[in-house]
Design an enzyme around this catalytic site. Sequence first.
Site, short mmCIF file in Angstrom:
data_model
loop_
_atom_site.label_atom_id
_atom_site.label_comp_id
_atom_site.label_asym_id
_atom_site.label_seq_id
_atom_site.Cartn_x
_atom_site.Cartn_y
_atom_site.Cartn_z
N ASN A 1 0.84 -1.21 0.00
CA ASN A 1 0.00 0.00 0.00
C ASN A 1 0.87 1.25 0.00
O ASN A 1 0.56 2.23 -0.68
CB ASN A 1 -0.95 0.01 1.20
N MET B 1 1.28 -2.45 12.23
CA MET B 1 0.66 -3.43 13.11
C MET B 1 0.82 -3.11 14.59
O MET B 1 0.80 -4.01 15.43
CB MET B 1 1.22 -4.84 12.81
N GLU C 1 -7.33 -2.11 -2.70
CA GLU C 1 -6.73 -1.22 -1.69
C GLU C 1 -5.79 -0.21 -2.35
O GLU C 1 -5.79 0.98 -2.02
CB GLU C 1 -5.93 -2.04 -0.67
N HIS D 1 -8.10 -0.56 5.86
CA HIS D 1 -8.48 -1.80 6.53
C HIS D 1 -9.11 -2.74 5.51
O HIS D 1 -9.96 -2.31 4.72
CB HIS D 1 -9.47 -1.49 7.66
C1 GRF Z 1 -3.36 -4.53 3.99
O1 GRF Z 1 -4.25 -5.56 3.71
C2 GRF Z 1 -4.05 -3.47 4.79
O2 GRF Z 1 -5.40 -3.34 4.50
C3 GRF Z 1 -3.87 -3.95 6.20
O3 GRF Z 1 -2.58 -4.53 6.22
C4 GRF Z 1 -2.23 -4.97 4.92
C5 GRF Z 1 -0.94 -4.31 4.58
O4 GRF Z 1 -0.41 -4.79 3.37
N1 GRF Z 1 -4.07 -2.87 7.14
P1 GRF Z 1 0.84 -4.05 2.74
O5 GRF Z 1 1.96 -4.08 3.75
O6 GRF Z 1 0.42 -2.69 2.37
O7 GRF Z 1 1.19 -4.87 1.52
#
Ligand code: GRF
Length: 313
Positions: free
Chosen positions: A17, A92, A176, A111
């Site tokens: 992301n 996280m 996303e 999310h």
């Molecule tokens: C994504 O699915 C986001 O929605 C969640 O954690 C994941 C992160 O993925 N909060 P990345 O590290 O962006 O690939």
Amino acid sequence: MADRVPVAVFISGTGTNMAALLYASRAADCPYEIVLVASNNPAAAGLRLAAAEGTATFALPHKGMARADHDAALEAQVLASGARFIALAGYMRILSPEFVARWEGRMVNIHPSLLPKYTGLQTHERALAAGDEHGGCTVHLVTAQLDEGPMLGQTAVAILPGDDADQLAGRVLIAEHQLYARCLAALVTRETDPAHLIGEVRKHAMALPEAEETVSHGMACFGIVKGKKFAYVNANHHGDGRIALLVKISGLDEQQHLIETDPARFFRPAYFGDGWIAIRLDLGDTDWDDIAESLQRSWMSVAPRKLAAIMEF
Ligand code: GRF
């Protein structure tokens, strides 16, 4: 593009992301730029990618640190980077309520579910187990409640027969990457968007008793039904490039005092006289509680006595 809004991104893992936000910012008309990628995990793959793309990075393991201290260390880097918004992208760690409060309205999260469904983890498993027709993703402002806070956008993703959680997660991730960049761009733009600012004023003004909205000389204007006006929103008045709220005050002394205290924010509104003050709404740091209070005071000063008596300040 001049004056892009600086944004910091927090990650813990892969950072796809973050990468989507970063590459979207390469577009000439993108209103934000990523100035920092920070992580609680020095091994996060996204850090290497960000560094290779020339973006500043910062990593600090949280192990053995009090939450507030870890947050403060990250925040110091964010402030040093000049970032005005924070985008959480797979970060996280739960952030301390103080940190969240300081960034209210300026911190977003993505999310992987159609909130309010499935806060927390294992969202795809839960959507499949429930027999949902769609999974999806949500971008929302961060508040003290985990995965809650005003939503800025959602994308639904169809669940296919035979999907497992990984397959669904993979397709949701594509959604996303599109959604996050779009919502972040809209968020950083809206604080100078007249329609958004008038909308915010409207919420507070119309919450006052017997308030009504009209238009006066092309300006959005709020008054008491069959009574006097207590607020105007001035957007680019005579091409001055400013968006400002005009409210009533006690008179010249207060007007001069306000302008002296904060000349970038307050000015004397042309044609309105000593009893009014103009408050800039487009500076990017508007305190909407202060604005609500100014609107109340202004309303009080024009309300008929009987009506004013129902408001206790
Ligand atoms: C994504 O699915 C986001 O929605 C969640 O954690 C994941 C992160 O993925 N909060 P990345 O590290 O962006 O690939």
